[in-house]
Scaffold this motif. Structure first.
Motif, short mmCIF file in Angstrom:
data_model
loop_
_atom_site.label_atom_id
_atom_site.label_comp_id
_atom_site.label_asym_id
_atom_site.label_seq_id
_atom_site.Cartn_x
_atom_site.Cartn_y
_atom_site.Cartn_z
N LYS A 183 13.57 6.09 -1.65
CA LYS A 183 12.46 5.35 -1.04
C LYS A 183 11.43 4.92 -2.09
O LYS A 183 10.94 3.79 -2.07
N ILE A 184 11.10 5.83 -3.00
CA ILE A 184 10.15 5.52 -4.07
C ILE A 184 10.69 4.38 -4.93
O ILE A 184 9.97 3.42 -5.22
N ASP B 188 9.45 -3.61 -5.67
CA ASP B 188 8.72 -4.78 -5.20
C ASP B 188 7.25 -4.40 -4.98
O ASP B 188 6.78 -4.29 -3.86
N LEU B 189 6.54 -4.19 -6.09
CA LEU B 189 5.15 -3.73 -6.01
C LEU B 189 4.24 -4.72 -5.32
O LEU B 189 3.28 -4.33 -4.65
N SER C 33 0.24 -2.18 -0.94
CA SER C 33 -0.58 -1.39 -0.03
C SER C 33 -0.04 0.02 0.14
O SER C 33 -0.66 0.85 0.77
N CYS C 34 1.10 0.31 -0.46
CA CYS C 34 1.74 1.62 -0.31
C CYS C 34 1.48 2.54 -1.50
O CYS C 34 2.10 3.59 -1.60
N ASP C 35 0.58 2.14 -2.40
CA ASP C 35 0.35 2.94 -3.61
C ASP C 35 0.03 4.40 -3.30
O ASP C 35 0.58 5.30 -3.93
#
Length: 82
Positions: free
Chosen positions: A37-38, A44-45, A50-52
């Protein structure tokens, strides 16, 4: 444990532990899922910027699991050599 120990170095004991220790199998599976998952989110940063915070939480959890996995591996290595 040597710093160079890897999954490949411990392939046989990991396979054995996954078969005989349900807790080990569970944390190993969770670690693998988090890793996947990571990697997916980090590829695709822009899309996942928003997932940081979520990624950082997952990395901390993954590291905790890795520590636990290697403690179990080391314990079993010690017992098998005793």
């Amino acid at each position: 444990m040597r710093k160079t120990d890897t999954r490949l170095d411990n392939k046989e004991i990991i396979a054995e532990l996954k078969q005989k220790d349900s807790h080990f199998a569970s944390i190993f599976a969770e670690h693998t899922q988090l890793d996947e998952k990571i990697n997916y989110l980090e590829k695709d940063l822009i899309k996942h910027s928003s997932c940081d915070d979520e990624i950082e939480q997952m990395k901390r959890r993954k590291l905790h699991l890795k520590d636990e996995i290697y403690k179990i591996i080391d314990k079993n290595k010690t017992q098998s050599h005793a």
